[in-house]
Scaffold this motif. Structure first.
Motif, mmCIF file in Angstrom:
data_model
loop_
_atom_site.group_PDB
_atom_site.id
_atom_site.type_symbol
_atom_site.label_atom_id
_atom_site.label_comp_id
_atom_site.label_asym_id
_atom_site.label_seq_id
_atom_site.Cartn_x
_atom_site.Cartn_y
_atom_site.Cartn_z
ATOM 1 N N THR A 108 0.813 -1.208 0.000
ATOM 2 C CA THR A 108 0.000 0.000 0.000
ATOM 3 C C THR A 108 0.854 1.268 0.000
ATOM 4 O OG1 THR A 108 -0.168 -0.232 2.396
ATOM 5 C CG2 THR A 108 -2.037 -1.015 1.106
ATOM 6 N N SER A 109 2.165 1.083 0.093
ATOM 7 C CA SER A 109 3.026 2.269 0.018
ATOM 8 C C SER A 109 4.280 1.955 -0.787
ATOM 9 C CB SER A 109 3.421 2.718 1.432
ATOM 10 O OG SER A 109 4.373 1.811 1.959
ATOM 11 N N LEU A 110 4.829 2.994 -1.371
ATOM 12 C CA LEU A 110 6.054 2.830 -2.153
ATOM 13 C C LEU A 110 7.264 2.612 -1.257
ATOM 14 C CD1 LEU A 110 6.216 5.525 -4.973
ATOM 15 C CD2 LEU A 110 6.307 3.037 -5.228
ATOM 16 N N GLU A 111 7.224 3.281 -0.129
ATOM 17 C CA GLU A 111 8.389 3.260 0.747
ATOM 18 C C GLU A 111 8.696 1.825 1.161
ATOM 19 O OE1 GLU A 111 5.797 5.289 1.327
ATOM 20 O OE2 GLU A 111 6.670 7.220 0.763
ATOM 21 N N GLY A 112 9.934 1.454 1.013
ATOM 22 C CA GLY A 112 10.340 0.110 1.404
ATOM 23 C C GLY A 112 10.215 -0.913 0.296
ATOM 24 N N LEU A 113 9.503 -0.565 -0.748
ATOM 25 C CA LEU A 113 9.289 -1.522 -1.832
ATOM 26 C C LEU A 113 10.606 -1.967 -2.483
ATOM 27 C CD1 LEU A 113 6.805 -2.877 -2.954
ATOM 28 C CD2 LEU A 113 6.607 -1.056 -4.640
ATOM 29 N N PRO A 114 11.535 -1.034 -2.748
ATOM 30 C CA PRO A 114 12.810 -1.468 -3.355
ATOM 31 C C PRO A 114 13.540 -2.475 -2.471
ATOM 32 C CG PRO A 114 12.561 0.895 -3.555
ATOM 33 C CD PRO A 114 11.454 0.433 -2.651
ATOM 34 N N GLN A 115 13.489 -2.266 -1.161
ATOM 35 C CA GLN A 115 14.179 -3.189 -0.253
ATOM 36 C C GLN A 115 13.516 -4.560 -0.308
ATOM 37 O OE1 GLN A 115 13.371 0.015 0.530
ATOM 38 N NE2 GLN A 115 15.493 0.708 0.389
ATOM 39 N N LEU A 116 12.209 -4.546 -0.414
ATOM 40 C CA LEU A 116 11.497 -5.817 -0.487
ATOM 41 C C LEU A 116 11.794 -6.525 -1.810
ATOM 42 C CD1 LEU A 116 9.437 -7.860 0.516
ATOM 43 C CD2 LEU A 116 7.621 -6.383 -0.331
ATOM 44 N N LEU A 117 11.823 -5.743 -2.881
ATOM 45 C CA LEU A 117 12.072 -6.333 -4.199
ATOM 46 C C LEU A 117 13.456 -6.956 -4.266
ATOM 47 C CD1 LEU A 117 10.485 -3.653 -6.543
ATOM 48 C CD2 LEU A 117 9.897 -6.078 -6.476
ATOM 49 N N GLY A 118 14.424 -6.268 -3.673
ATOM 50 C CA GLY A 118 15.782 -6.786 -3.633
ATOM 51 C C GLY A 118 16.388 -6.903 -5.016
ATOM 52 N N ASN A 119 17.428 -7.699 -5.103
ATOM 53 C CA ASN A 119 18.164 -7.736 -6.366
ATOM 54 C C ASN A 119 17.923 -8.995 -7.187
ATOM 55 O OD1 ASN A 119 19.406 -5.185 -6.256
ATOM 56 N ND2 ASN A 119 20.716 -5.980 -4.611
#
Lengths: 210, 708, 325
Positions: free
Chosen positions: C10-21
């Motif tokens: 529900t939020s963008l924040e933290g999404l990159p960390q969750l997606l990872g590499n």
């Protein structure tokens, strides 16, 4: 709906192994003004909800709330057909190519085979069964019957739903509009000419308030 | 027994009536095999071979069996262990949910010895090509048919054309895939099957499973189309039955869309090398054809040449060629659309050489009296005279043209039995072990009975699609209506006789003094002495009246003629052929239901357009697998490709009932191809006429200069 | 589909960390129409599917000085949007040409830019092709009638997106959200050829998502259109398509943007055609020259030479239509 419920295997941030109980949240970290929301999210991950494994969810189908056990990978089509025995939507291809599984979601025609059941929570889902009350068919359904807009009938529920959406959006469609609106519905028997007639007839009747 | 009433006297029959099951179908209530879901039902699935040629060395299903939710596993479903096409059944599993089924199918570990294969007809025909069957040549012995003296026929001709034509493999691709839902009731097996032949499936499955026929029941109330691909018992049905037995639960096994493409039916392709000759006054003298076709690992890839024209001297050599592909099945007018593509274009080429109008040339060489009238009627209605006199003469990007072609069909009615049960309250059931594959069978069963008895349709419940009902044949070959229609009429006639006997007994007068009138019985010489339907049925007391009837000679016949006219626009910039209009003149004797008959003709034409312009199975040469086994890449006509269609019924009620499902799909492709030539001056000798082929053909003519 | 875990963000924040590499572990779901296909064929077997549809800031169209479209805007909303139809015609036409009514109600503009190729060898599980770490391109010598005539080697996919050529011709810029916050990337730099990266058709990092798409306001005198040629009109991918945006001043072409779809692994800018048009009047001769230039460096395979003729004709058609627009 978005409330966490661990017995349901729906939880907030269950992916953050070892982050504890869910007491810790972006809100708790940030409302104290300790760090920014962004920085908190970097530790905790984004806000949201996790579902894993077999889970009971609620779908609103044809005006009724229905509880159904699904997996995250269960499609809406499978939830309807295999779990709720709502078999009007058909599985023709299971790849979004044939339109036989067309349902309305919040009034828009979509494909149930390409929608995850968990993603359909909170939406108004209408299947072909929801277009008629008891034994009384909608004007469009009646027109399909009278004009013989069907042969084997397997694609018919999808066509009826797609045409319902089309007429809702465009009560006075041209023949080309009808063809465009139904271009995603495959009919192997080739009933299209009669389907076009049916939609045109229904449009006329509905414009007169029938 | 009497014949059919005259058209003017008919009250119900031959009218345009909506089909009876339509309300259930438009409301989503009609249950197809795919929709069956009895309590405790398991989901069955097939593991099929990914290889076109292989030996199965070992199947390790131990991981499958360990997966929770798996209830039955079969690893012996392949009869020989030698795989000859990608898509052959290797193993099967039944599980408690579709997801577990999917996981289970991933867990089979199959060891294959991969063998060399032939993916298509050309490679199969090459010398030293890998053999599909180890002990047989890929090219089967010729089937040779001939009439007259071909050499003399060519020698005596003034003009000859010679050419080569190719048609593609087309798949049936019914919207409901093949499949069954089965359960055991003690030692009896109940099968819901998506089939065109409930009795045939019963007999076949009994044989597969070595069971008494009377312990197998096959039910098919609604089915998602067949077009010939569902005439035979399926191995998947027998597999489902074994899974159900092992798991002690109902099992539904619908093959996947991809499996359906690979293994469950197609129309063979064709390569035809042909010659046709005529005298300068336009009489055909000779025809020669050497043809090849592949039915995959199956046979009967024949092409029905020399088609319809009167040719005194002809010879046709045909060779079936084996390839590592799924076996062909009967497909709507087997062998005929291919033949029309070849012969109708050849006729046009020869007409042009003789400087004759294609229509005039046909009238000279087509002795069928019905078609003689149809050609003229169609040409008049279509405005054949508006046609370009010089092919391709239009300047500019878009070119319009017209073409025509003929159709034909042979079979008629055959043995069918029916039962009618008349209840004391005046309602009645008709039972017939036929099936309604979207052709309106159920509806005309009731119409025939209503017409014959003179009672309202709503009192009649037509019942079909059950092998416990009296035997009828498979719904194939356009035989259903000429078989079932007469059988129902005969049954109704017998019911009438029995009811008249009741009245005769009541009144103490001989039956000869009674007459059937408007749903009831009256005295011949005293119209006031009568019993209406309700009163008659009340005479039954508490016992329903059961009457048996059957197909009889005299109410149906065989032989269909027909023709079609096409107008197309060719976009020479893109190679897109747009069909603007098809006009079909169709005869089918006595039409039982004008509305559903028209639908059938529409559908046949649309399948013809789809065959002409879009559909093609593509086999990858390096792996021998079908690359487009899905509805996205295997392209089937949709709403936007549907042109204006005008159907003219050429009524011949005196001939009785004749089937119409197949003949109107035969000429469409050829009428379009001839129209494309008329539009562009370029002849398309290969199907489907996709933009790549059209553009290439247009370009090569430009390069060659306008020779014609 | 493999049994994945589902996360509804529900939020963008933290999404990159969750997606990872690891792209194969976490996949983003927007409309889902392409993703589900890949999941069903098990081309993708992720551990987690992250549904981003609930992130509000990814929705909505803002039309002011230029256009600002949320990545989750569904294609039917773009096709029907009055201002887009009027001033960004090429985009409305492209969006309206995609798939069918149902899929346009599901598919998003961001997803359309990121959709994977339709190559039947890529989509078919049985073909372990270059894109699946295999050793050969099956299309190169297989059935390649729909494959690339430009930029193919060593993998001959075509980019299936209709919105991408349109947006590229309009000079769109993507807003991308990643571990370091937001960044802008011109769409022209977004796509990459197989020779640069065999596995992925664009430069979005594993831990990034497209958030918004921004299109500059068209200069006065701009007209645009999208022509898509499909083998089958009722729902099909482009065999070849042309997105053309011309700015015409007086009688002359001030700026020409022509981007081709369905002919190359990426939306293919027809630079030579643009150069032919620059500063010229749209005479028949100029149009012919530009159309020929558009395909001058085409390298067809065994079964797709017709696409060269077709594409040339479509460019010509587009320019003729824009001339009389």
């Amino acid at each position: 709906m978005s409330k966490s419920n661990s017995s349901n295997k729906i939880s907030r941030r269950s992916f953050l192994k070892g982050m504890g109980s869910g007491i810790l949240s972006t809100a708790t970290l940030t409302t104290g003004g300790l760090i920014s929301k962004e920085a908190a999210a970097r530790i905790l991950g984004p806000e949201g909800e996790t579902i894993s494994g077999r889970t009971v969810i609620t779908l609103k189908v044809n005006g009724k709330a229905r509880r159904v056990a699904v997996e995250p990978r269960t499609t809406l089509l499978s939830a309807l057909r295999d779990r709720l025995d709502i078999t009007g939507p058909k599985e023709g291809c299971d790849r979004g190519h044939c339109g036989a599984c067309t349902v309305l979601m919040d009034g828009k025609a979509v494909l149930a085979c390409m929608t995850l059941a968990v993603d359909a929570r909170g939406k108004d889902i209408t299947t072909v069964e929801g277009l008629s009350q008891d034994d009384s068919l909608s004007p469009l359904q009646k027109a399909f019957v009278e004009k013989d807009g069907l042969m084997c009938g397997f694609c018919t529920p999808g066509l009826v739903v797609a045409a319902t959406a089309l007429l809702k959006e465009n009560p006075n469609p041209s023949l080309d509009d009808i063809k465009e609106g139904l271009a995603g519905n495959l009919c192997r028997c080739g009933t299209y000419p009669k389907v076009f007639e049916a939609v045109q007839t229904a449009a006329k009747i509905m414009r007169k308030g029938g | 027994m009497t014949g059919w009433k005259s058209l003017q006297d008919m009250v119900v029959l031959s009218k345009p009536l909506p089909r009876l099951e339509a309300p259930d179908k438009v409301a989503g209530r009609a249950k197809y095999t795919q929709d069956m879901h009895p309590k405790g039902m398991l989901y069955g699935g097939l593991l099929v071979s990914p290889h076109p040629a292989a030996r199965v060395l070992n199947i390790d299903a131990s991981k499958v069996r360990r997966l929770p939710g798996v209830k039955a596993v079969l690893t012996d479903v392949h009869p020989t262990g030698t795989v000859r096409y990608a898509g052959e059944e290797i193993a099967a599993v039944a599980a408690t949910s579709p997801e577990i089924l999917e996981d289970a199918l991933e867990l089979f570990e199959v060891e294959y010895e991969v063998l060399p294969f032939v993916a298509d007809i050309e490679s199969a025909m090459q010398e030293n090509a890998p053999r599909v069957f180890a002990n047989r040549s890929n090219i089967r012995d010729a089937r040779v048919r001939s009439e007259g003296d071909v050499d003399a026929g060519f020698a005596n001709a003034d003009a000859m054309v010679e050419s080569e034509f190719r048609t593609q493999v087309q798949t049936h691709s019914t919207l409901e895939t093949h499949g069954s839902m089965v359960y055991w009731d003690g030692d009896e097996l109940v099968i819901y099957d998506s089939t065109q032949a409930v009795h045939g499936v019963r007999e076949g499955i009994a044989k597969f499973l070595d069971m008494p026929v009377n312990k197998v029941r096959v039910i098919c109330k609604h089915m998602g189309a067949g077009f010939g691909s569902k005439l035979q018992p399926g191995r998947y049905t027998a597999i489902a039955a074994r899974l159900a037995k092992e798991a002690d639960a109902p099992v539904k096994l619908m093959v996947t869309r991809k499996q359906d493409f690979l293994g469950y039916g197609n129309r063979p392709n064709s390569i035809s090398k042909v010659k046709l000759a005529a005298t300068k006054d336009g009489k055909l003298t000779a025809f020669y054809a050497k043809t090849y076709g592949t039915a995959g690992i199956g046979t009967n890839a024949g092409i029905r040449l020399p088609f319809i024209y009167d040719i005194p001297n002809w010879k046709h050599e045909h060779y079936d060629v084996f390839t590592n592909a799924g076996p062909a099945r009967a497909f709507r007018a087997p062998g005929c659309p291919q033949a029309s593509f070849v012969m109708e274009q050849l006729m046009d080429e020869l007409a042009e050489k003789l400087n004759m109008d294609p229509l005039e040339f046909r009238l000279k060489n087509d002795s069928n009296p019905t078609r003689q009238k149809e050609w003229r009627l169609g040409a008049e209605k279509f405005g054949w005279k508006r046609r370009n006199s010089i092919p391709g003469a239009d300047s500019g990007r878009y070119k319009r043209g017209m073409g025509l072609a003929a159709s034909i069909w042979w079979p008629g009615g055959r043995g069918t039995k029916a039962t009618m049960t008349i209840y004391p309250d005046g309602t009645l059931d008709i039972k017939c072990g036929t099936q309604d594959i979207g052709t309106g069978t159920r509806t005309y069963m009731a119409m025939v009975a209503a017409e014959e008895l003179g009672i309202p349709m709503k009192r009649i419940r037509p019942m079909l699609g059950d092998s416990n009902f009296p035997k009828s044949g498979a719904s194939g070959g356009s035989t259903t209506t000429p078989s079932v229609g007469p059988a129902i009429k005969n049954t109704a006639e017998r019911a009438k006789s029995r009811l008249m006997e009741l009245a005769s007994r009541l009144w103490g007068v001989p039956v000869a003094e009674l007459v059937w009138n408007g749903g009831g019985v009256q005295m011949k010489n005293n119209a006031s002495k009568k019993l209406d339907w309700q009163e008659l049925c009340q005479l039954l007391g508490t016992d329903p009246l059961e009457v048996h009837g059957e197909w009889v000679e005299g109410l149906s016949s065989r032989g269909v003629a027909g023709c079609q006219f096409a107008e197309v626009t060719v976009d020479t910039w893109t190679g897109r052929i747009q069909v603007n209009k098809i006009l079909a003149v169709a005869d089918c004797g006595l039409i039982l239901n004008r509305l559903t008959t028209e639908s059938q003709v529409n559908g046949a034409i649309l399948q013809g357009i789809s065959y002409a312009l879009l559909e093609e199975r593509h086999m990858d040469p390096s792996t021998g697998t079908m690359v487009n086994a899905n509805y996205g890449d295997y392209k089937i006509l949709g709403a936007k490709e549907t042109p204006e269609i005008e159907v003219i019924f050429y009524d011949e009620p005196e001939r009785g009932v004749i089937g119409i499902g197949e003949p109107p799909t035969i000429p469409t492709n050829a009428a379009i191809a001839n129209a494309v030539y008329n539009a562009t001056g370029v002849r398309m000798r290969e199907l489907p006429m996709t933009p790549d082929r059209v553009l290439t053909a247009l370009a090569s003519r430009e390069l060659a200069g306008k020779e014609d | 589909m493999v049994n994945f875990e589902y996360f509804e963000a529900t939020s963008l924040e933290g999404l990159p960390q969750l997606l990872g590499n690891n792209r194969n572990e976490n996949v983003v779901m927007a409309g889902g129409t392409d993703l589900l296909d890949l999941l069903k064929e098990r081309i993708l077997q992720p551990k987690r599917v992250i549904n981003i549809k609930k992130i509000q800031e990814l929705h909505g169209i803002q039309n002011g000085r230029g256009l600002d479209i949320g990545a989750l805007t569904i294609l039917s909303d773009i096709a029907k949007h009055p201002a887009i139809r009027k001033s960004y015609t090429v985009l409305a036409q492209a969006a309206g040409s995609i798939a069918n009514a149902q899929l346009r109600n599901m598919g998003t503009i961001g997803g359309n830019l990121c959709q994977r190729p339709r190559c039947w060898y890529f989509r078919g599980r049985e073909y372990v092709c270059l894109k699946k770490d295999g050793s050969k391109c099956y299309a190169a010598e297989g059935i390649n009638k729909y494959h690339a005539i430009f930029g193919g080697s060593p993998c001959f996919i075509v980019h299936p997106s209709d919105s991408a050529p349109a947006l590229m011709a309009l000079g769109a810029t993507l807003e991308i959200y990643g571990p370091n916050g937001r960044r802008a990337m011109p769409l022209k730099d977004f796509f990459q050829l197989p020779e640069d990266n065999l596995m992925f058709e664009n430069r979005l990092a594993a831990n990034e998502i497209i958030t918004r798409i921004r299109i500059p306001e068209p200069e006065p005198g701009t007209r645009s259109l999208y022509i898509k040629f499909k083998e089958k009109d009722s729902m099909d991918f482009a065999i070849s398509s042309v997105a053309a945006v011309l700015q015409i001043q007086g009688n002359r072409v001030r700026k020409a943007d022509i981007v081709l779809g369905g002919v190359a692994p990426i939306p293919w800018r027809a630079k030579a055609a643009e150069a032919e048009l620059q500063g010229k009047e749209l005479s028949d001769a100029v149009i012919e020259k530009a159309a020929a230039a558009a395909v001058s460096d085409a390298e067809p395979l065994d079964h797709n030479a017709y696409k060269v003729m077709l594409t040339r004709n479509l460019v010509k058609d587009a320019l003729l239509r824009l001339r009389s627009a």
